[in-house]
Design an enzyme around this catalytic site. Sequence first.
Site, short mmCIF file in Angstrom:
data_model
loop_
_atom_site.label_atom_id
_atom_site.label_comp_id
_atom_site.label_asym_id
_atom_site.label_seq_id
_atom_site.Cartn_x
_atom_site.Cartn_y
_atom_site.Cartn_z
CE1 TYR A 1 -3.28 -2.72 -0.05
CE2 TYR A 1 -3.92 -2.14 2.19
CZ TYR A 1 -4.10 -2.91 1.04
OH TYR A 1 -5.11 -3.84 1.01
CG LEU B 1 -19.22 0.12 0.47
CD1 LEU B 1 -18.99 1.58 0.84
CD2 LEU B 1 -20.63 -0.32 0.85
N GLY C 1 -16.21 -1.09 -5.00
CA GLY C 1 -15.58 0.06 -5.63
C GLY C 1 -16.40 1.33 -5.58
N GLY C 2 -17.37 1.37 -4.63
CA GLY C 2 -18.19 2.56 -4.48
C GLY C 2 -19.54 2.47 -5.16
CG LEU C 3 -20.18 0.17 -8.81
CD1 LEU C 3 -20.37 -1.07 -9.67
CD2 LEU C 3 -20.49 1.43 -9.62
CG LEU C 4 -23.08 -2.07 -3.81
CD1 LEU C 4 -22.73 -3.38 -3.12
CD2 LEU C 4 -24.49 -2.14 -4.38
N GLY C 5 -22.18 2.60 -2.63
CA GLY C 5 -21.95 3.61 -1.60
C GLY C 5 -22.94 4.74 -1.56
#
Length: 325
Positions: A53, A217, A219-223
């Site tokens: 990271y 989530l 990659g943010g699609l469910l955010g």
Amino acid sequence: MKYTYLGRSGLKVSKLCLGTMNFGVDTDEKESFRIMDAALDAGINFFDTANIYGWGENAGLTEEIIGRWFALGGGRREKVVLATKFYGDMHNPLDGPNGEGGLSAYKIRRHLDASLQRLQTDHIELYQMHHVDRNVSWDELWEAFQVQQNQGKIGYVGSSNFAARDLVKAQYEAKIKHKFGLVSEQHKYSLLCRLPELEVLPAAEEYGIGVVAWSPLDGGLLGGNALKPEAGSRTSKDKRVEKFRPQIEAFSALCKELGESDANVALAWTLINPAMTAPIIGPRTLAQLQNSLRVVEISLDASTLERLNQIFPGPGGEAPQAYAW
């Protein structure tokens, strides 16, 4: 905060895992410190990172930030169940051909010592293989892990991105060698990615391996912001938005009925599976962390789960029924 055991180990961890992959990349050091302090204050004791990271030439930066936070004292290190991962190329010319992605006794020794130095600690509670490497035998791996455990450098061993067959093989080889085996598997799992329900989650549950969900989530699609993303955000560049638009719209409408945020419902749903230990939350800001704390208090009733199944159908049923002719 609610807690659970990490797989079949006696180690208790929070039911939310703080992911740190944004630290030093999208989140500066000052905000990263604020997020970690707030997470600890809220009872989140399970922190996940990886040696790569920071990414590319900056690989190791995130571990360094966490290390500097630990160095502030105040019981920060003592209160954290620390997990890190190894496998990737750390761009160290001294590694030579052994710097390429993979697992080996060489990497376990060198990359673990380097992580400990960056993290400013003498031990890591959970040391995870970031990916499977089928070119390396379990004879080599379990013996190498045992050396580090005997030296007190690691407590438990986990995996990430392993197939069900790899989990079974790891536990079988550990048993015949009288080793404790894996206690966790970090795996992609979300309402939009339910394939693990066929084999990985059942195998993990049977073999006492706690699952930690990455990208819950997706990659943010469910955010909650996928349909109206901020300019330049990760979701604004995701070409999958149009493909899943009907499902995302239906999901958002359901969450509105429930009076809960899209992100929190998606995270709470992952905890329904009995194999699950915790979803990884990867906040870029303190506000995002604070908004996630409610997840462990959300209870999804049977009718809500049925509606979620209708919006996001599973992969065809639970094994072995899913394979029936």
